[in-house]
Design a protein around this motif. Sequence first.
Motif, PDB file in Angstrom:
ATOM      1  N   LEU A   1      70.273  65.933  61.714  1.00  0.00           N
ATOM      2  CA  LEU A   1      71.422  67.050  61.113  1.00  0.00           C
ATOM      3  C   LEU A   1      71.109  68.062  60.449  1.00  0.00           C
ATOM      4  N   ASP A   2      69.836  67.762  59.721  1.00  0.00           N
ATOM      5  CA  ASP A   2      69.170  68.661  58.955  1.00  0.00           C
ATOM      6  C   ASP A   2      68.593  69.596  59.809  1.00  0.00           C
ATOM      7  N   CYS A   3      67.850  69.353  60.705  1.00  0.00           N
ATOM      8  CA  CYS A   3      67.237  70.128  61.818  1.00  0.00           C
ATOM      9  C   CYS A   3      68.250  71.161  62.608  1.00  0.00           C
ATOM     10  N   GLU A   4      69.368  70.362  62.998  1.00  0.00           N
ATOM     11  CA  GLU A   4      70.305  71.110  63.842  1.00  0.00           C
ATOM     12  C   GLU A   4      70.972  72.247  62.727  1.00  0.00           C
ATOM     13  N   TRP A   5      71.227  71.996  61.533  1.00  0.00           N
ATOM     14  CA  TRP A   5      71.704  72.918  60.656  1.00  0.00           C
ATOM     15  C   TRP A   5      70.679  74.134  60.451  1.00  0.00           C
TER      16      TRP A   5
END
Length: 143
Positions: free
Chosen positions: A97-101
Amino acid sequence: MSRQTDATSAVRTAIDRARAVGYEAGTHEELDRLATDLRAYATEMLPVAEAQTERMWHGSREQYVISSRLKSISTEAEQPLATGILAAHAQVRLLALDCEWLLTHYGPAPARSGSASAAHHSKQEGTGQRTAGLGEGDVAARL
């Protein structure tokens, strides 16, 4: 542009693998390899995000919220994978999720993908579109 596409594709693939882990019984070793990949992508994208945040007005709420999120991502990327399988699954999903953000808001790291700003600028020259207020990542996300 191909290097940017390759970098974006690699990050998206890792994110998709992390999402699939929630539905498959991944071993701790598989989760550790995936977490290592996701940490590396986050570490590559963080300097771009931090540089853009540094240019924001330091008294703004937006700058504070984004700086806090980036610090949280940085801190989480430094953590070793949890020893329990359920906790490791959750940690990998959160890293994804952090990478996607980061990818959505800032695009791939320029060292790996070239200058998104230059690519966007050359693409926009004949169109008369304004790019004021857009950061490099915003531009990369819209290309």
